[in-house]
Write an enzyme that holds these catalytic residues in place. Structure first.
Site, PDB file in Angstrom:
ATOM      1  N   ASP A 276      -4.077  10.408   4.501  1.00  0.00           N
ATOM      2  CA  ASP A 276      -4.307  11.283   5.646  1.00  0.00           C
ATOM      3  C   ASP A 276      -3.309  12.414   5.762  1.00  0.00           C
ATOM      4  O   ASP A 276      -2.227  12.394   5.176  1.00  0.00           O
ATOM      5  CB  ASP A 276      -4.326  10.469   6.948  1.00  0.00           C
ATOM      6  CG  ASP A 276      -3.097   9.589   7.125  1.00  0.00           C
ATOM      7  OD1 ASP A 276      -2.007  10.004   6.713  1.00  0.00           O
ATOM      8  OD2 ASP A 276      -3.226   8.475   7.673  1.00  0.00           O
TER       9      ASP A 276
ATOM     10  N   ASP B 293       0.812  -1.214   0.000  1.00  0.00           N
ATOM     11  CA  ASP B 293       0.000   0.000   0.000  1.00  0.00           C
ATOM     12  C   ASP B 293       0.847   1.267   0.000  1.00  0.00           C
ATOM     13  O   ASP B 293       0.472   2.272  -0.616  1.00  0.00           O
ATOM     14  CB  ASP B 293      -0.920   0.009   1.222  1.00  0.00           C
ATOM     15  CG  ASP B 293      -2.094  -0.951   1.074  1.00  0.00           C
ATOM     16  OD1 ASP B 293      -2.252  -1.537  -0.011  1.00  0.00           O
ATOM     17  OD2 ASP B 293      -2.847  -1.115   2.054  1.00  0.00           O
TER      18      ASP B 293
ATOM     19  N   SER C 141      -5.772   3.327  14.242  1.00  0.00           N
ATOM     20  CA  SER C 141      -4.955   3.032  15.425  1.00  0.00           C
ATOM     21  C   SER C 141      -5.202   4.052  16.536  1.00  0.00           C
ATOM     22  O   SER C 141      -4.896   3.788  17.698  1.00  0.00           O
ATOM     23  CB  SER C 141      -3.470   3.005  15.060  1.00  0.00           C
ATOM     24  OG  SER C 141      -2.989   4.290  14.730  1.00  0.00           O
TER      25      SER C 141
END
Length: 284
Positions: free
Chosen positions: A142, A67, A187
Site C-alpha cells: 500500500d 510478511d 484496519s
C-alpha cells in the site's frame, strides 16, 4: 535454478539458525547461496551478497521470517519477477504461507521446476514537487498519505484517470493492492479483496464526512492525489517501511506497476484457509 538468495530477520536467533542450516543444504546440493550481506555477518557466511547483486542475479529468493521481511524483498526483486519462497517462522502470515516443515520439500520442487506461483500486483508510485518527479518506487501492499500526530485534518484532492473524484478531508488516505487489502486498509474498514483481482482500493482514514467510504477502481486506473493542506505535518509511507515528508502542492501518482511479485504457493493451504486462520473466522 543455481543462485538462491536468502533473507532473514537477523535479530531473530531462530531465523539465523535456520539460515545456517539452509546454506549448508544448498551447498551440499551444488548450488550457489547468495546470503544477504547483513544476514551473512550474523551467520559468518562466506557467501555474502549485496542487495544489488541479488537483485540482478538471483534465480530464487528464500525469505525466513514474516510478511514485513517478504514485502521489503518484493520491492527489491519485483522488476525481475524472481520467485519468492516465503517461510513463516512466527504467527501465520498472509504472504509467508510456507511452514518450516514444508520448506525443504518446497525447495526441492522449485529446483525441479515443479511449483506454482501466485502473481501479485505491485504499484508504481511517483512523488512530484513543482512539476518535477523527485521520488519513484514500487510497492506490494500500500501507499499511505497521513497526517502527523498533532496535525489537523488534511485535504487530499483526488483524481482517477484525470477525472475529479473528491477532495478527501480525513486523517489520511490508503491506496492498496488486493494483496494489501488485508493490511492497513483492513484496519481502516476497507474490504478484503482476493489477491488475483485486478483492481485498486482507496480507503480514507477517519474521514470528516462519514459518507466518504472505501472505493474500488479498475486495476489500470491512474490515481492522482494533490495535497491541498498548508502548514500541516503530512507524510507519504510506502509499504509501511519507506517514508517521505510532503509539502503543500505535492502530487502523488499511483498506478499498476509493469511487473508482478511472484510468490511460491503452499500445497497444503489456500488463500481462504489463510484468511480463516489469520482472522480467526468461526471462532467463539
Amino acid at each position: 535454478m543455481k543462485k538462491i538468495a536468502i533473507f532473514a530477520k537477523v535479530h531473530d536467533p531462530r531465523c539465523v539458525g535456520i539460515a545456517e542450516e539452509l546454506i549448508e543444504w544448498l551447498v551440499a546440493k551444488g548450488l550457489s547461496p547468495m546470503v544477504e550481506s547483513h544476514l551473512a555477518k550474523h551467520v559468518g557466511s562466506a557467501y555474502s551478497a549485496e542487495r544489488q547483486d541479488i537483485q540482478e542475479e538471483a534465480d530464487l529468493v528464500v525469505v525466513l521470517g514474516g510478511d514485513g521481511t517478504l514485502i521489503s524483498v518484493a520491492r527489491l526483486v519485483g522488476d525481475r519477477q524472481v520467485p519468492i519462497l516465503g517461510v513463516n517462522l512466527g504467527s501465520l502470515g498472509f504472504l509467508t504461507e510456507i511452514t518450516l516443515a514444508e520448506m525443504y520439500p518446497a525447495l526441492e520442487r522449485c529446483l525441479k521446476g515443479d511449483y506454482e506461483v501466485s502473481g501479485r500486483m505491485m504499484l508504481r508510485v511517483s512523488l512530484h514537487r513543482e512539476g518535477e518527479e523527485i521520488e519513484g518506487h514500487q510497492v506490494l501492499n500500500d501507499v499511505v498519505i497521513n497526517k502527523g500526530a498533532l496535525a489537523r485534518i488534511i485535504d487530499l484532492e483526488t483524481e482517477v484517470d484525470g477525472r475529479y473524484l473528491s477532495t478527501f478531508k480525513a486523517d489520511g488516505l490508503i491506496i492498496s493492492t488486493p494483496t494489501g487489502s488485508t493490511g492497513y486498509s483492513l484496519s481502516a474498514n476497507g474490504p478484503i479483496v482476493h489477491p488475483q483481482l485486478d483492481c485498486l482500493l482507496m480507503t480514507p482514514i477517519c474521514p470528516h464526512t462519514l459518507t466518504n467510504r472505501p472505493i474500488v477502481v479498475a486495476g489500470d486506473a491512474l490515481i492522482s492525489i494533490t495535497l491541498q493542506s498548508v502548514n500541516e505535518d503530512v507524510f507519504l509511507t510506502l509499504d509501511g517501511q519507506v517514508g517521505f515528508e510532503l509539502k503543500h502542492g505535492d502530487q502523488i501518482c499511483i498506478q499498476r506497476a509493469e511487473h508482478q511479485t511472484r510468490l511460491v504457493q503452499s500445497r497444503s493451504k489456500d488463500y481462504f484457509e489463510v484468511l480463516r486462520t489469520k482472522l480467526k473466522w468461526g471462532e467463539r
